[in-house]
Design an enzyme around this catalytic site. Structure first.
Site, PDB file in Angstrom:
ATOM      1  N   PRO A 305     -27.557  85.827  26.456  1.00 50.89           N
ATOM      2  CA  PRO A 305     -27.138  85.460  25.093  1.00 50.89           C
ATOM      3  C   PRO A 305     -28.286  84.744  24.383  1.00 50.89           C
ATOM      4  O   PRO A 305     -28.426  83.522  24.467  1.00 50.89           O
ATOM      5  CB  PRO A 305     -25.943  84.533  25.326  1.00 50.89           C
ATOM      6  N   ASP A 482     -32.842  81.719  25.818  1.00 48.23           N
ATOM      7  CA  ASP A 482     -31.547  81.949  26.462  1.00 48.23           C
ATOM      8  C   ASP A 482     -30.670  80.731  26.177  1.00 48.23           C
ATOM      9  O   ASP A 482     -30.967  79.628  26.642  1.00 48.23           O
ATOM     10  CB  ASP A 482     -31.764  82.143  27.964  1.00 48.23           C
ATOM     11  N   HIS A 483     -29.593  80.945  25.431  1.00 45.91           N
ATOM     12  CA  HIS A 483     -28.744  79.821  25.027  1.00 45.91           C
ATOM     13  C   HIS A 483     -27.991  79.206  26.196  1.00 45.91           C
ATOM     14  O   HIS A 483     -27.379  78.141  26.064  1.00 45.91           O
ATOM     15  CB  HIS A 483     -27.752  80.263  23.950  1.00 45.91           C
ATOM     16  N   ARG A 484     -28.029  79.854  27.353  1.00 51.95           N
ATOM     17  CA  ARG A 484     -27.362  79.273  28.522  1.00 51.95           C
ATOM     18  C   ARG A 484     -28.161  78.107  29.101  1.00 51.95           C
ATOM     19  O   ARG A 484     -27.585  77.201  29.714  1.00 51.95           O
ATOM     20  CB  ARG A 484     -27.166  80.340  29.609  1.00 51.95           C
ATOM     21  N   CYS A 486     -30.288  76.004  27.413  1.00 57.03           N
ATOM     22  CA  CYS A 486     -30.461  74.853  26.532  1.00 57.03           C
ATOM     23  C   CYS A 486     -29.766  75.100  25.204  1.00 57.03           C
ATOM     24  O   CYS A 486     -29.339  76.223  24.912  1.00 57.03           O
ATOM     25  CB  CYS A 486     -31.950  74.565  26.287  1.00 57.03           C
TER      26      CYS A 486
END
Length: 512
Positions: A305, A482-484, A486
């Site tokens: 994501p 990658d929003h996972r 940070c």
């Protein structure tokens, strides 16, 4: 006096399951030395010259240039001197006839040949191990054969019939090394040519998982295909051919339906030119580097994501510092430093402040893995496609060292000589798309990394500098992350620090 050994395509490392024959370096009948390169293959990651662990006369080649072979498939057979022992007599052929241009289809091993490492142990191979083959034991003593002692009468397949001596012994069955329970006839006074066994109702003869996935995606029933590979092995080319035939059949059915629905007053002669005038679409197989890039980018888009943020930065001071560094003379002089090297050094300093972006996600364990070192990848466009060489331990290097390594890897990339190890293991990627004359982009993360910094072109633009409008050297920086691993605050802090270093290179002095 002669023994025919089969050399199989070795495992070239990094989980590669197949390779395409680019260029044969030997012909049938050539005498090769131990560890001499015999074929150049292209994997999904690099061009590789494959050395043969046997010395002798090439008796057959398996596959034309452009053929894709799975790991473990026969590449060629070599007639070498047999270990010292009883004299033997009788003709032995390395394979059946019927192939063209010096290639021979694979079948069960001939009575005098063996495969894998067991063959090497009895033949005096090189002892060198390229992942998947080689010799693990000391070479047995053997006698070399001279080419003029071979009956080099080519068969219709282009293979050589080697006159060797085998002891007269009754036909018996013995298991092949590495394949328990598979009996083969032992040597007899007259050896018959090896033939390909008919396909039974057993497992589908497919090695590559990529081939199975391709067949599933296009609803191709593998059991109905006849493989063109060794022992009837189904290759990607066979599945591609079946896909094309299915599409052509569907297109023909559509044309027939349209013709049936057309007005009866229209003559077939009038409709024919219009149909034939339509140009056929060109189909380009997704394989090699292009296929690997497609698979990796698709996986990145599916699993990660990602989000992107960007900022414009005044690079005037950075360009001035670079010019001063490269103009230095005397003891302080050194190799020229590129803009990419300076940006890479800025990235390593930023990652030290924001280690969240130098990480990866273990989806099975549902854990974020922060990596201790920075292995910096940089995107490089070559004639073979996009590749990402990796500068190892970039966090321990200065700008000069990073620049020298980037120059070395770039030259290897242009000549197609990068090894798989030099293209894998990156933890963060720097993408300088400004060389294409564009300002901005939203790059796709290089899976399984967590972020990529994109750099646009540096060009003169109007800019407010010290309260006045001036023409400055401006660059756009974009960070895809990658929003996972940070949130936006961390990504924004990283990008802002990079922009500050570009605008005020003195900021880097804090970390030197």
């Amino acid at each position: 006096m002669a023994q025919v050994l089969e050399f199989k395509l070795p495992d070239l490392g990094e989980g590669l399951t197949e390779a395409e024959i680019v260029r044969w370096l030997v012909e049938v009948g050539d005498v090769v030395a131990i560890d001499q390169p015999v074929v150049e293959v292209e994997t999904a990651k690099a061009m590789v010259e494959v050395p043969c662990p046997y010395g002798g006369v090439v008796t057959a080649r398996f596959g034309e240039e452009g053929t894709e072979l799975p790991v473990g498939a026969p590449l060629l057979t070599v007639a070498v001197g047999a270990p010292e022992g009883p004299e033997t007599s009788g003709p032995v052929t390395p394979g059946p006839s019927g192939a063209r241009n010096g290639s021979a289809p694979s079948g069960p091993s001939s009575p005098s040949s063996s495969s894998g490492s067991s063959a090497t142990e009895s033949s005096g191979g090189s002892g060198n191990v390229l992942v998947g083959y080689g010799t693990g034991a000391p070479a047995a003593r053997r006698r070399r054969i001279r080419p003029d002692r071979l009956d080099r009468t080519p068969t219709r397949s282009g293979a050589l019939t080697v006159e060797a001596a085998v002891p007269e012994a009754p036909v018996s069955e013995a298991p092949v090394s590495g394949a328990p329970g598979v009996p083969v006839p032992a040597a007899s006074s007259t050896a018959a040519p090896v033939s390909v066994a008919p396909v039974s109702d057993g497992p589908v003869p497919v090695v590559s998982p990529l081939v199975r996935r391709l067949a599933r995606q296009h609803d191709i029933e593998l059991r109905r295909l006849t493989g063109s590979g060794p022992d009837g092995l189904i290759l990607r080319a066979d599945v591609d051919r079946a896909i094309r035939q299915a599409e052509e059949a569907e297109a023909a059915k559509t044309r027939t339906a349209r013709a049936a629905a057309a007005p009866t007053g229209a003559s077939p002669a009038a409709a024919s030119p219009a149909a034939s005038a339509a140009p056929a679409a060109e189909r380009i197989p997704l394989r090699g580097v292009r296929g690997a890039v497609a698979d990796k980018l698709s996986r990145s888009r599916t699993e990660i994501p990602d989000a992107t943020c960007w900022v414009d930065a005044d690079a005037t001071e950075l360009m001035a510092v670079r010019a001063a560094m490269n103009a230095a003379t005397g003891p302080s002089a050194g190799p020229k430093v590129s803009v990419l090297a300076l940006l890479a050094r800025i990235c390593t300093a930023a990652l030290a402040r924001f280690p969240e972006l130098n990480s990866t996600v273990d989806t099975e364990a549902r854990e974020i893995v922060r990596l201790p070192g920075v292995h910096l990848g940089f995107a490089a466009q070559t004639e073979r496609g996009l590749v990402v060489p990796v500068v190892r331990d970039a966090h321990t290097r200065n700008a000069e060292s990073i620049g020298a390594e980037i120059a070395r890897l770039t030259e290897l990339a242009r000549t197609g000589k990068l090894s798989p190890a030099q293209l894998t293991g990156g933890t963060f990627t720097l993408n300088n798309y400004g060389v294409f004359g564009v300002d901005g982009s939203t790059p796709i993360i290089n899976h399984p990394e967590a972020a990529m910094l994109g750099v646009g072109r540096i060009m003169p633009k109007p800019w407010v500098h010290q309260g006045e409008l001036a023409v400055r050297q401006v660059v756009q920086l974009s960070l895809t992350f990658d929003h996972r691993v940070c949130d936006g605050g961390t990504a924004g802090g990283f990008l802002r620090y990079v922009a500050d270093c570009v605008e005020q290179p003195a900021v880097l002095l804090r970390t030197l």
